[in-house]
Design an enzyme around this catalytic site. Structure first.
Site, mmCIF file in Angstrom:
data_model
loop_
_atom_site.group_PDB
_atom_site.id
_atom_site.type_symbol
_atom_site.label_atom_id
_atom_site.label_comp_id
_atom_site.label_asym_id
_atom_site.label_seq_id
_atom_site.Cartn_x
_atom_site.Cartn_y
_atom_site.Cartn_z
ATOM 1 N N GLN A 140 0.430 -0.903 -0.640
ATOM 2 C CA GLN A 140 0.073 0.358 -0.267
ATOM 3 C C GLN A 140 0.853 1.593 -0.149
ATOM 4 O O GLN A 140 1.995 1.471 0.612
ATOM 5 C CB GLN A 140 -1.002 -0.125 1.141
ATOM 6 C CG GLN A 140 -1.660 -0.972 1.368
ATOM 7 C CD GLN A 140 -3.027 -1.540 0.460
ATOM 8 O OE1 GLN A 140 -3.600 -0.406 0.609
ATOM 9 N NE2 GLN A 140 -3.353 -2.357 0.049
ATOM 10 N N LYS A 156 -0.200 6.733 6.463
ATOM 11 C CA LYS A 156 -0.958 6.859 5.743
ATOM 12 C C LYS A 156 -1.898 7.311 4.764
ATOM 13 O O LYS A 156 -2.325 7.701 5.779
ATOM 14 C CB LYS A 156 -1.270 5.048 6.018
ATOM 15 C CG LYS A 156 -0.600 3.671 6.437
ATOM 16 C CD LYS A 156 -0.872 2.669 7.044
ATOM 17 C CE LYS A 156 -0.019 1.748 7.137
ATOM 18 N NZ LYS A 156 -1.348 0.220 7.374
ATOM 19 N N ASP A 175 -5.934 0.830 1.760
ATOM 20 C CA ASP A 175 -6.383 1.276 2.834
ATOM 21 C C ASP A 175 -6.919 1.820 4.247
ATOM 22 O O ASP A 175 -7.450 3.476 2.796
ATOM 23 C CB ASP A 175 -5.137 2.164 3.676
ATOM 24 C CG ASP A 175 -4.421 0.827 3.816
ATOM 25 O OD1 ASP A 175 -3.811 -0.209 3.900
ATOM 26 O OD2 ASP A 175 -2.545 1.022 4.227
ATOM 27 N N LEU A 257 3.794 5.192 14.514
ATOM 28 C CA LEU A 257 5.272 5.834 14.610
ATOM 29 C C LEU A 257 6.086 3.957 14.198
ATOM 30 O O LEU A 257 5.939 3.127 14.955
ATOM 31 C CB LEU A 257 4.732 5.617 16.464
ATOM 32 C CG LEU A 257 6.379 6.588 16.929
ATOM 33 C CD1 LEU A 257 6.798 7.625 16.751
ATOM 34 C CD2 LEU A 257 6.065 6.259 18.848
ATOM 35 N N TRP A 258 7.062 4.804 14.328
ATOM 36 C CA TRP A 258 7.738 3.808 13.465
ATOM 37 C C TRP A 258 8.531 2.892 15.081
ATOM 38 O O TRP A 258 9.336 3.870 16.439
ATOM 39 C CB TRP A 258 9.407 3.997 13.229
ATOM 40 C CG TRP A 258 9.580 2.893 12.304
ATOM 41 C CD1 TRP A 258 11.136 2.611 12.698
ATOM 42 C CD2 TRP A 258 9.197 2.357 11.121
ATOM 43 N NE1 TRP A 258 11.263 1.001 11.573
ATOM 44 C CE2 TRP A 258 10.146 1.422 10.503
ATOM 45 C CE3 TRP A 258 8.064 2.564 9.864
ATOM 46 C CZ2 TRP A 258 10.253 0.577 9.999
ATOM 47 C CZ3 TRP A 258 8.472 1.452 8.746
ATOM 48 C CH2 TRP A 258 8.979 0.428 8.478
ATOM 49 N N ASP A 323 -7.619 -9.544 6.736
ATOM 50 C CA ASP A 323 -6.517 -9.430 6.159
ATOM 51 C C ASP A 323 -5.278 -9.413 6.452
ATOM 52 O O ASP A 323 -3.701 -9.439 6.102
ATOM 53 C CB ASP A 323 -6.213 -7.363 5.007
ATOM 54 C CG ASP A 323 -5.176 -7.777 4.385
ATOM 55 O OD1 ASP A 323 -5.112 -8.710 3.432
ATOM 56 O OD2 ASP A 323 -4.073 -6.835 3.599
ATOM 57 N N GLU A 328 4.089 -10.221 12.758
ATOM 58 C CA GLU A 328 5.449 -10.414 13.038
ATOM 59 C C GLU A 328 5.558 -10.314 14.194
ATOM 60 O O GLU A 328 4.914 -10.177 14.819
ATOM 61 C CB GLU A 328 6.127 -8.976 12.654
ATOM 62 C CG GLU A 328 6.311 -8.644 10.873
ATOM 63 C CD GLU A 328 6.512 -7.618 10.036
ATOM 64 O OE1 GLU A 328 7.213 -7.362 9.811
ATOM 65 O OE2 GLU A 328 5.468 -6.750 10.343
ATOM 66 N N ASP A 342 -0.013 -3.331 10.978
ATOM 67 C CA ASP A 342 -1.430 -2.986 9.840
ATOM 68 C C ASP A 342 -2.560 -3.037 9.852
ATOM 69 O O ASP A 342 -2.890 -3.963 9.664
ATOM 70 C CB ASP A 342 -0.729 -3.121 8.996
ATOM 71 C CG ASP A 342 -0.771 -3.497 7.872
ATOM 72 O OD1 ASP A 342 -2.325 -2.641 7.640
ATOM 73 O OD2 ASP A 342 -0.703 -4.727 6.848
HETATM 74 N N1 LIG Z 1 5.297 0.891 12.961
HETATM 75 C C1 LIG Z 1 6.097 0.306 12.534
HETATM 76 N N2 LIG Z 1 7.297 -0.018 12.957
HETATM 77 C C2 LIG Z 1 8.345 -1.264 12.089
HETATM 78 N N3 LIG Z 1 7.794 -1.794 11.094
HETATM 79 C C3 LIG Z 1 6.890 -1.031 10.740
HETATM 80 C C4 LIG Z 1 5.600 -0.544 11.475
HETATM 81 N N4 LIG Z 1 4.943 -0.191 10.221
HETATM 82 C C5 LIG Z 1 5.112 -0.389 9.456
HETATM 83 N N5 LIG Z 1 6.734 -1.611 9.537
HETATM 84 C C6 LIG Z 1 7.291 -2.540 8.870
HETATM 85 O O1 LIG Z 1 6.183 -2.226 6.777
HETATM 86 C C7 LIG Z 1 5.877 -3.350 6.797
HETATM 87 C C8 LIG Z 1 4.855 -3.353 6.263
HETATM 88 O O2 LIG Z 1 3.972 -2.472 6.716
HETATM 89 P P1 LIG Z 1 2.162 -2.603 6.382
HETATM 90 O O3 LIG Z 1 1.988 -3.922 6.460
HETATM 91 O O4 LIG Z 1 1.739 -1.191 6.898
HETATM 92 O O5 LIG Z 1 2.132 -2.695 5.012
HETATM 93 P P2 LIG Z 1 1.083 -2.928 3.921
HETATM 94 O O6 LIG Z 1 1.524 -1.885 3.090
HETATM 95 O O7 LIG Z 1 -0.212 -2.517 3.970
HETATM 96 O O8 LIG Z 1 1.488 -4.309 3.553
HETATM 97 P P3 LIG Z 1 0.822 -5.604 3.387
HETATM 98 O O9 LIG Z 1 0.582 -5.434 1.749
HETATM 99 O O10 LIG Z 1 1.463 -6.921 3.190
HETATM 100 O O11 LIG Z 1 -0.842 -5.519 3.872
HETATM 101 C C9 LIG Z 1 5.317 -4.137 7.925
HETATM 102 O O12 LIG Z 1 5.224 -5.693 8.311
HETATM 103 C C10 LIG Z 1 6.795 -4.229 9.114
HETATM 104 O O13 LIG Z 1 7.665 -4.702 8.301
HETATM 105 MN MN LIG Z 2 -1.590 -3.752 4.564
#
Ligand SMILES: Nc1ncnc2c1ncn2[C@@H]1O[C@H](COP(=O)(O)OP(=O)(O)OP(=O)(O)O)[C@@H](O)[C@H]1O
Ligand SMILES: [Mn+2]
Length: 438
Positions: A140, A156, A175, A257-258, A323, A328, A342
């Site tokens: 996303q 996001k 999202d 927040l990361w 979904d 993790e 997520d």
């Molecule tokens: N706040 C955070 N802190 C640390 N790592 C993060 C954080 N947010 C996301 N990540 C990392 O980035 C990855 C992708 O984030 P996220 O799942 O929100 O994205 P997505 O595009 O919705 O992914 P997917 O398509 O797999 O659902 C996570 O799996 C994680 O490894």
């Molecule tokens: Mn996602």
């Protein structure tokens, strides 16, 4: 000496179990009676039909007498809102980022009753953006921002207005940035402090993003109808057709927040993940004994992991997130929580309750007593009112429409009915006390 310590330990354990039992005794008796009457008076009816009556019997529990004074449902709701609503003005004695980083532990991202939470969220929502790049991972569109030259966050962006209804498969659509915010506070209310800190933010694109963007992010910028747009880089970010644009120069979104970089993440396939192929069913969808197969894996036979999956499936059912294909955990921590990262695919359709999200619960028939207690405390409309009260302070409020809030109450009722059905089926084995998890 050793024997003394052991005796003391056993004594303490017995005391904890006894006190927990006493707290739950009225609920347990109610289900026991409901179970009996199900076989005595509702023979031939299925459990679902018998269930609502067992729920209705406990309606009066709010008007409890305590020290002679009556506590009303509205007072309970107000107290909960006050306890869980972030206080943006709480004075901080050190950097918000240092406090948040120190909070992270193997089984929670922030502590219970975290007074500084509001002030940290405020810093996320109002701090200066000192750099902007596209998000590195996932499918996303998102941005990676640096705030105050010190703290990495994810942004996001908004795709839909609040009343947009996502149709199609249970995991359809882009999202929902507002869903991330509602999910964060729901987690907090349920004692599932496993979600990184989240708050809404409106960003002036030309003033706050453009001057600090990396050149590679700038290559994805374009203009449409006089507004600034970008499409970033991600699996589904192919070009301007996948971009988002500002409204009057402003882009709304959610800041996440990361987590501190010393916590490395390990990715796991979710045992109850969907196939994402129409007409192709996953093993869990066709095998009623699927949970036994999961439990035969060393990952899930002992410890927290399976119970974390069950906690998460209840949470996901409430928010309508179908979904969770992967999850993790923290690398190197045997007792790591399932990090509930997520939650963007949530609150898509308030009229659909996707029961299959609850498969880990109804196939394993186990639940932590701590979560069950939290759920019970939120029934009969308390959940929606408390959450609405908390969400009303977010900078991009309103977060959820009334239809989504009502859906939460309705889904909570279904979750409680499913827990009762499990207790009727397997007895008190359905209930897991934290102290018994090894
Ligand atoms: N706040 C955070 N802190 C640390 N790592 C993060 C954080 N947010 C996301 N990540 C990392 O980035 C990855 C992708 O984030 P996220 O799942 O929100 O994205 P997505 O595009 O919705 O992914 P997917 O398509 O797999 O659902 C996570 O799996 C994680 O490894
Ligand atoms: Mn996602």
């Amino acid at each position: 000496m050793k024997t003394k310590v052991r005796l003391l330990f056993i004594g303490a354990a017995i005391f904890v179990i006894y006190v927990s039992y006493k707290i739950l005794e009225p609920e347990l008796l109610r289900y026991k009676n409901a179970y009996k009457s199900k076989w005595m008076s509702t023979e031939g009816q299925n459990a679902d039909e018998a269930e609502p009556r067992t729920v209705a019997t406990s309606n009066s529990s709010f008007n409890r007498e305590m020290n002679g004074s009556e506590i009303t449902k509205q007072q309970i709701i107000q107290t909960m809102i006050e306890n869980y609503k972030p206080n943006f003005f709480y004075p901080l004695e050190e950097s918000p980022w240092d406090i948040a980083a120190k909070w992270v532990e193997a089984r929670q991202i922030y502590p219970d009753n975290a007074k500084e939470l509001g002030a940290i969220l405020k810093a996320m929502s109002q701090g200066t953006i000192t750099s902007a790049d596209f998000g590195q991972r996932g499918t996303q569109l998102k941005l990676t921002l640096l705030i105050d030259n010190a703290q990495k966050v994810v942004f996001k962006p908004a795709w839909y207005p609040r009343d947009y209804v996502v149709t199609g498969t249970p995991y359809s659509g882009r999202d929902r940035h507002n869903g991330e915010i509602a999910a964060f506070y729901l987690g907090s209310l349920l004692g599932l402090r496993r979600i990184p800190l989240v708050i809404g933010r409106r960003i002036h694109f030309e003033k706050e993003i453009l001057p600090v963007s990396t050149s590679r992010l700038i290559t994805t910028f374009f203009e449409k109808d006089g507004e600034s747009c970008f499409y970033g880089r991600c699996r589904y970010c192919m070009g301007p057709e996948d971009g988002v644009c500002t409204t009057n120069g402003v882009i709304e979104g959610t800041i996440v927040l990361w987590m501190p970089s010393q916590f490395k993440l390990t990715l796991h396939k979710h045992p109850w993940s969907r196939t994402y192929r129409e007409g192709v069913q996953a093993k869990w969808e066709t095998d009623d004994h699927y949970c036994d197969k999961v439990k035969s894996s060393p990952y899930y036979s002992t410890g927290h992991r399976l119970l974390d999956i069950i906690d998460t499936c209840i949470f996901d059912y409430l928010i309508g997130n179908a979904d969770r294909h992967h999850y993790e955990t923290f690398e190197g921590y045997e007792d790591s929580m399932l990090i509930m990262l997520d939650n963007g695919k949530s609150f898509g359709n308030p009229d659909i309750d996707e029961f299959s999200i609850l498969a880990p619960l109804y196939q394993c028939c186990q639940i932590r007593v701590t979560l069950w207690e939290k759920l019970l405390a939120m029934k009969d409309g308390i959940l929606s009112q408390v959450l609405a009260g908390i969400l009303s302070v977010d900078p991009i409020t309103p977060i959820l429409t009334q239809k989504h809030l009502d859906a939460l109450d309705r889904r909570l009722k279904t979750v409680l009915e499913q827990i009762h059905a499990c207790i009727a089926e397997v007895g008190t084995h359905a209930l897991v006390f934290e102290s018994s998890i090894r």
